[in-house]
Scaffold this motif. Structure first.
Motif, PDB file in Angstrom:
ATOM      1  N   LEU A 148       0.821  -1.208   0.000  1.00  0.00           N
ATOM      2  CA  LEU A 148       0.000   0.000   0.000  1.00  0.00           C
ATOM      3  C   LEU A 148       0.857   1.261   0.000  1.00  0.00           C
ATOM      4  N   THR A 199       1.233   1.289  -6.640  1.00  0.00           N
ATOM      5  CA  THR A 199      -0.011   1.947  -7.051  1.00  0.00           C
ATOM      6  C   THR A 199      -1.108   0.920  -7.303  1.00  0.00           C
ATOM      7  N   LYS A 200      -0.857  -0.318  -6.931  1.00  0.00           N
ATOM      8  CA  LYS A 200      -1.869  -1.373  -7.106  1.00  0.00           C
ATOM      9  C   LYS A 200      -3.087  -1.054  -6.256  1.00  0.00           C
ATOM     10  N   SER A 201      -4.232  -1.477  -6.749  1.00  0.00           N
ATOM     11  CA  SER A 201      -5.458  -1.293  -5.979  1.00  0.00           C
ATOM     12  C   SER A 201      -5.454  -2.253  -4.785  1.00  0.00           C
ATOM     13  N   VAL A 202      -6.293  -1.966  -3.827  1.00  0.00           N
ATOM     14  CA  VAL A 202      -6.406  -2.844  -2.660  1.00  0.00           C
ATOM     15  C   VAL A 202      -6.860  -4.232  -3.107  1.00  0.00           C
ATOM     16  N   LYS A 203      -7.752  -4.277  -4.062  1.00  0.00           N
ATOM     17  CA  LYS A 203      -8.233  -5.558  -4.579  1.00  0.00           C
ATOM     18  C   LYS A 203      -7.090  -6.341  -5.230  1.00  0.00           C
ATOM     19  N   GLU A 204      -6.227  -5.670  -5.979  1.00  0.00           N
ATOM     20  CA  GLU A 204      -5.064  -6.325  -6.589  1.00  0.00           C
ATOM     21  C   GLU A 204      -4.097  -6.829  -5.523  1.00  0.00           C
ATOM     22  N   TYR A 231     -12.071 -10.597  -1.629  1.00  0.00           N
ATOM     23  CA  TYR A 231     -11.652  -9.243  -1.278  1.00  0.00           C
ATOM     24  C   TYR A 231     -12.345  -8.694  -0.023  1.00  0.00           C
ATOM     25  N   SER A 282     -10.443  -7.235   3.262  1.00  0.00           N
ATOM     26  CA  SER A 282     -10.707  -5.876   3.728  1.00  0.00           C
ATOM     27  C   SER A 282     -11.092  -5.863   5.206  1.00  0.00           C
ATOM     28  N   LEU A 298      -7.627   1.585   2.409  1.00  0.00           N
ATOM     29  CA  LEU A 298      -7.563   2.891   1.734  1.00  0.00           C
ATOM     30  C   LEU A 298      -7.192   4.010   2.706  1.00  0.00           C
ATOM     31  N   ARG A 310      -3.519   3.717   3.282  1.00  0.00           N
ATOM     32  CA  ARG A 310      -2.749   4.264   2.152  1.00  0.00           C
ATOM     33  C   ARG A 310      -2.760   5.779   2.185  1.00  0.00           C
TER      34      ARG A 310
END
Length: 75
Positions: free
Chosen positions: A32, A36-41, A51, A55, A67, A70
């Motif tokens: 994180l 720059t990967k998403s949280v899902k990635e 996911y 979370s 998020l 991050r």
């Protein structure tokens, strides 16, 4: 495996699964902060196909959403 689990719990006071979760969340925090990967990635990369479960686990362990983590730790 039972003996290992018993020894880990007796020595550290925490279960093997707790230690694994801590390590996974530590890696999630690193990703994180530095990607720059998403949280899902990130969840998928760490082996969590579910996911929403990842979370909830992240929030439970860190006290904030991925998020929010991050945003707080970027830059």
């Amino acid at each position: 495996m039972v003996i290992l689990s018993f020894c880990v719990k007796a020595t550290t006071g925490q279960s093997v699964s707790w230690h694994i979760q801590q390590r996974v969340i530590l890696e999630a925090k690193r990703l994180l902060r530095h990607s720059t990967k998403s949280v899902k990635e990130i969840a998928a990369e760490l082996g969590y196909d579910d996911y929403p479960y990842f979370s909830r686990l992240f929030t439970k362990i860190t006290g904030m959403s991925a998020l929010a983590f991050r945003n707080k730790n970027s830059g």
